[in-house]
Design a protein around this motif. Structure first.
Motif, short mmCIF file in Angstrom:
data_model
loop_
_atom_site.label_atom_id
_atom_site.label_comp_id
_atom_site.label_asym_id
_atom_site.label_seq_id
_atom_site.Cartn_x
_atom_site.Cartn_y
_atom_site.Cartn_z
N ARG A 69 0.85 -1.19 0.00
CA ARG A 69 0.00 0.00 0.00
C ARG A 69 0.89 1.24 0.00
O ARG A 69 1.84 1.32 0.77
CB ARG A 69 -0.92 0.00 1.21
CG ARG A 69 -1.86 -1.18 1.20
CD ARG A 69 -3.08 -1.02 2.05
NE ARG A 69 -2.88 -0.32 3.30
CZ ARG A 69 -3.64 -0.51 4.38
NH1 ARG A 69 -4.60 -1.39 4.34
NH2 ARG A 69 -3.43 0.18 5.47
N ALA A 70 0.55 2.20 -0.86
CA ALA A 70 1.39 3.40 -1.02
C ALA A 70 0.91 4.56 -0.16
O ALA A 70 1.36 5.69 -0.36
CB ALA A 70 1.42 3.81 -2.49
N GLY A 71 0.00 4.30 0.78
CA GLY A 71 -0.49 5.38 1.64
C GLY A 71 -1.17 6.45 0.80
O GLY A 71 -2.02 6.17 -0.03
N ARG A 72 -0.75 7.69 1.01
CA ARG A 72 -1.33 8.81 0.24
C ARG A 72 -0.42 9.25 -0.90
O ARG A 72 -0.62 10.32 -1.48
CB ARG A 72 -1.62 9.99 1.17
CG ARG A 72 -2.60 9.64 2.26
CD ARG A 72 -3.13 10.84 2.98
NE ARG A 72 -4.02 10.45 4.07
CZ ARG A 72 -5.30 10.15 3.92
NH1 ARG A 72 -5.85 10.20 2.72
NH2 ARG A 72 -6.04 9.80 4.94
N PRO A 74 -4.55 2.80 -9.38
CA PRO A 74 -3.69 1.78 -9.99
C PRO A 74 -2.94 2.31 -11.22
O PRO A 74 -1.78 1.97 -11.45
CB PRO A 74 -4.66 0.67 -10.37
CG PRO A 74 -5.81 0.83 -9.43
CD PRO A 74 -5.92 2.30 -9.20
N ARG A 75 -3.60 3.17 -12.01
CA ARG A 75 -2.94 3.69 -13.22
C ARG A 75 -1.81 4.66 -12.86
O ARG A 75 -0.79 4.71 -13.54
CB ARG A 75 -3.96 4.37 -14.14
CG ARG A 75 -4.98 3.37 -14.68
CD ARG A 75 -5.81 3.95 -15.78
NE ARG A 75 -6.88 3.01 -16.15
CZ ARG A 75 -7.65 3.14 -17.21
NH1 ARG A 75 -7.46 4.16 -18.03
NH2 ARG A 75 -8.58 2.27 -17.48
N LEU A 134 1.93 -3.29 -6.00
CA LEU A 134 1.09 -2.09 -5.84
C LEU A 134 -0.35 -2.37 -6.27
O LEU A 134 -1.30 -1.92 -5.61
CB LEU A 134 1.67 -0.93 -6.65
CG LEU A 134 2.95 -0.30 -6.09
CD1 LEU A 134 3.60 0.61 -7.12
CD2 LEU A 134 2.67 0.48 -4.80
N LEU A 135 -0.53 -3.11 -7.37
CA LEU A 135 -1.90 -3.43 -7.84
C LEU A 135 -2.60 -4.36 -6.84
O LEU A 135 -3.80 -4.21 -6.60
CB LEU A 135 -1.85 -4.07 -9.23
CG LEU A 135 -1.31 -3.18 -10.36
CD1 LEU A 135 -1.37 -3.92 -11.70
CD2 LEU A 135 -2.06 -1.87 -10.45
N PRO A 173 9.85 -2.57 2.31
CA PRO A 173 9.90 -1.22 2.89
C PRO A 173 8.71 -0.39 2.43
O PRO A 173 8.13 -0.66 1.37
CB PRO A 173 11.21 -0.66 2.32
CG PRO A 173 11.36 -1.34 1.01
CD PRO A 173 10.75 -2.71 1.17
N PRO A 174 8.33 0.64 3.19
CA PRO A 174 7.29 1.55 2.71
C PRO A 174 7.86 2.49 1.65
O PRO A 174 9.07 2.71 1.60
CB PRO A 174 6.91 2.33 3.97
CG PRO A 174 8.16 2.33 4.80
CD PRO A 174 8.85 1.03 4.51
N LEU A 175 7.01 3.03 0.80
CA LEU A 175 7.47 4.01 -0.18
C LEU A 175 7.70 5.36 0.50
O LEU A 175 7.02 5.69 1.47
CB LEU A 175 6.43 4.19 -1.30
CG LEU A 175 6.16 2.99 -2.21
CD1 LEU A 175 5.15 3.37 -3.29
CD2 LEU A 175 7.44 2.49 -2.86
N CYS A 176 8.66 6.12 0.00
CA CYS A 176 8.97 7.45 0.55
C CYS A 176 8.49 8.53 -0.40
O CYS A 176 8.55 8.37 -1.62
CB CYS A 176 10.47 7.62 0.76
SG CYS A 176 11.09 6.69 2.16
N ALA A 177 8.04 9.66 0.16
CA ALA A 177 7.61 10.80 -0.66
C ALA A 177 8.81 11.40 -1.37
O ALA A 177 9.95 11.27 -0.94
CB ALA A 177 6.93 11.85 0.22
#
Length: 662
Positions: A330-333, A338-339, A390-391, A515-519
């Motif tokens: 999950r990419a949070g905000r 998905p696109r 991610l999907l 790991p989580p994604l970073c902004a």
């Protein structure tokens, strides 16, 4: 300059604390006594302030005090007044400012310090960087239990000067038990390692993966005083995974200190048991995979040539089940659709794993997610694994497909199965989507068959974090493939229990957590402006070499912005919008009897010189840049669109208008 009373008193307090710290008062008393003995005993004269200061200066005490007192301007004031710095520089030359972190006394922390490196022999002959000189740098990236950290870049050297500290929280709220003060026994059961990735960035901003290491931090639980020093030997990646690249000196410390430490026998026994348990699970899965493969070959002997991939090597040369490279993410905000996720994955750089020697063979290397994200580029397998994850996070039924493109080139892409049975292919390197409509080879010749638009030729297997299917249809051609996954005569499944035993959440520490994604840390407006200014200089110099003058039309440049925004929107959503307004604005800006030409181009890097060289290779763009004629006006517009992990899509449009003379 006069200070307000409160600032003056604060300054006095700082100076007083510094003097106490250096024991200046004691040293002054010693000098005073010595001066009185040496100089004043015979005459009994009065000792003046100037005499005392002279004596202090002679003994170097005043110089010592002035060296210790560092006056720095207020950081916020500096940020308000200084011009934006170029983002092309990596080495911090400003004095390091230590940030204070509030430590919750009810939580348990691991303080990991990197105290320099040694034996990075590849950089033995590296010269000392001169002040102001851009040089290659090392950056250390860490991931531990959903927390990510990044060291300051340090110049590449045989003994790189890493001096960084990272405060890792043992329990995060998102992982449960967030309010607990964990004891040593509970921490011993937390088998998540600290994943460390070392990245090298060259003078052109190109990144290389140097090493990937999993640090076993729990040795600190048996250390006296809760502090231990570890020398970590980093091994290379890919074909060099058995070669040492250097050593990092690491200090581990528990905060707050443990009331009771464990014995080294207990910790070593725990590690041995975990290794044995993991090895046994992997052994049983290997036995099952061999049996599954034998059964698959018995269906049809030609299956031996199909791309059915059950295991893949990571950057450290470790064989892992392919299902372990994918899990819902999950990419949070940071990503909304998905696109948009597909667009983000497509702007991460594409680079094949390096091969030593010729022959055109492909070096296989499926990177762990942290290594892929930190390097900001990877092969098609890395892109497909991330997009599939991610999907899955967006709630879709997604699979990674392993097969071939034209000319039999091995390739991976992503597939989603709609609840209505619609099969959609997602190309992770471009973000393009294709609806799959299978051709029925048994239809009569007159029946019109759908023409496939996708570039895929064959498909051997599909998988995600829970399922694995081998294609056992008579033909492995994608265009005739039917994706009825419940039909075992078309797709041979693997046991879900077997996959679960070696893939999270059922697996142990063998598989690294995601790991989580970073902004993004890139300022889109500043970066767009910088690249645009550099391109204007490059165009002007190029035209000057051709004996042409250059006149820029700022208004025309601004009018190109809507077109660039529309191009990115179309890449992200598939919807084209705003073209009518752009065309109308250009018509109004170009007088009668004048000609307008425009050329848009897209990049995923921020190197203006490299982009300009690529543009010149296009005859259309070169025609605009080298335009000759009457009243020639040039325009260029750059628009940077930022995505997580500091990935970015860079759109550039060159344009010109000139009077048509026939």
């Amino acid at each position: 300059m006069s200070l307000p009373p409160e600032k003056a008193s604060e300054l006095k307090q700082i100076i007083h604390q510094q003097l106490l710290k250096m024991d200046v008062h004691g040293r002054i008393r010693e000098v005073l006594a010595e001066t009185i003995r040496e100089e004043l005993a015979p005459e009994h004269q009065q000792l003046s302030t100037e005499d005392l200061i002279k004596a202090l200066r002679q003994r170097g005490i005043i110089d010592d005090v002035m060296k210790e007192l560092k006056f720095v301007t207020d950081v916020n004031e500096k940020e308000r007044t200084s011009a934006p710095k170029p983002s092309t520089h990596f080495v911090d030359r400003e004095p390091p400012v230590l940030k204070k972190t509030n430590i919750d006394p009810t939580r348990r922390y691991l303080y990991l310090q990197v105290l320099g490196g040694k034996a990075f022999l590849e950089h033995l002959q590296e010269p000392e960087p001169l002040p102001g000189q851009i040089c290659s740098t090392f950056t250390l990236c860490l991931h531990f239990r959903n927390q990510r950290f990044r060291s300051k870049p340090v110049p590449c050297a045989c003994e790189p000067d890493f001096q960084d500290g990272f405060l890792l929280e043992i329990h995060k709220d998102s992982l449960g038990d967030g309010s607990k003060m964990v004891d040593a026994t509970t921490m011993l059961s937390i088998c998540d390692p600290v994943h460390m990735v070392l990245i090298k960035t060259d003078t052109f901003g190109e990144t290389t993966l140097v090493a990937s290491y999993f640090l076993e931090w729990r040795s600190v639980l048996a250390a006296e005083n809760g502090i231990t020093n570890v020398a970590v030997e980093l091994l290379g990646v890919g074909t060099e995974s058995k070669v040492s690249v250097g050593v990092l000196n690491i200090r581990l410390e528990m905060y707050p200190q443990l009331n009771k430490t464990l014995s080294s026998e207990i910790t070593s026994t725990q590690f041995t048991l975990e290794r044995q348990k993991t090895a046994e699970k992997e052994r049983l899965f290997l036995v099952y995979a061999k049996q599954w493969w034998r059964e698959y070959l018995q269906i049809r002997p030609t299956h031996n040539t199909r791309l059915v991939k059950i295991f893949a090597q990571d950057e450290n040369g470790v064989n892992r089940p392919v299902c372990s490279y994918v899990r819902p993410l999950r990419a949070g905000r940071l990503l909304d659709t998905p696109r948009q996720a597909a667009r983000f994955v497509s702007v991460l750089g594409h680079e094949r794993a390096p091969v030593i020697g010729g022959g055109g063979g492909k070096q296989e290397q499926w990177c762990t997610l942290l290594a892929f994200l930190c390097r900001n580029k990877g092969d098609c397998e890395d892109h497909a694994n991330l997009l599939c994850s991610l999907l899955l996070g967006f709630g879709l039924e997604a699979f990674v497909c392993v097969g071939t493109k034209a000319k039999g080139v091995p390739h991976t892409w992503v597939m989603t199965c709609g609840s209505d049975g619609t099969i959609t292919f997602w190309e992770s390197l471009t973000g393009h989507r294709y609806i799959h409509r299978p051709i029925n080879p048994d239809d009569p010749p007159l029946v019109e068959q759908p023409k496939p638009l996708y570039p895929y030729r064959t498909i051997g297997c599909i998988f995600n974090h829970q399922k694995f299917f081998g294609n056992c249809q008579p033909s492995d051609a994608v265009e005739v493939c039917v994706f009825d996954l419940h039909n075992e005569s078309k797709w041979k499944p693997m046991s879900g229990e077997a996959i679960k035993s070696v893939c999270p959440p059922g697996a142990t520490s063998s598989v690294p957590p995601f790991p989580p994604l970073c902004a993004s840390t890139i300022d889109a407006a500043v970066t767009s402006n910088e690249i645009e200014v550099q391109l204007r200089i490059l165009v002007s110099e190029h035209r000057k070499d051709l004996g042409l003058s250059t006149v820029w039309d700022d208004q025309l440049s601004y009018l190109l912005s809507p077109a660039l925004a529309a191009y990115e929107l179309e890449r992200t959503t598939g919807v084209c919008a705003g073209n009518e307004e752009f065309q109308d604005a250009v018509r109004r800006a170009v007088p009668d009897g004048h000609t307008f030409k425009g050329f848009p181009i897209h990049f995923v890097h921020r190197n203006a010189r490299r982009a300009f060289a690529t543009c010149l290779r296009s005859p259309f763009c070169e025609e605009i840049i080298c335009c000759r004629g009457d009243q020639v006006r040039l325009a260029v517009r750059v628009r940077v669109f930022t995505y997580p992990e500091s990935a970015c899509a860079v759109w550039i449009m060159f344009a010109c208008k000139y009077r048509s003379v026939l």
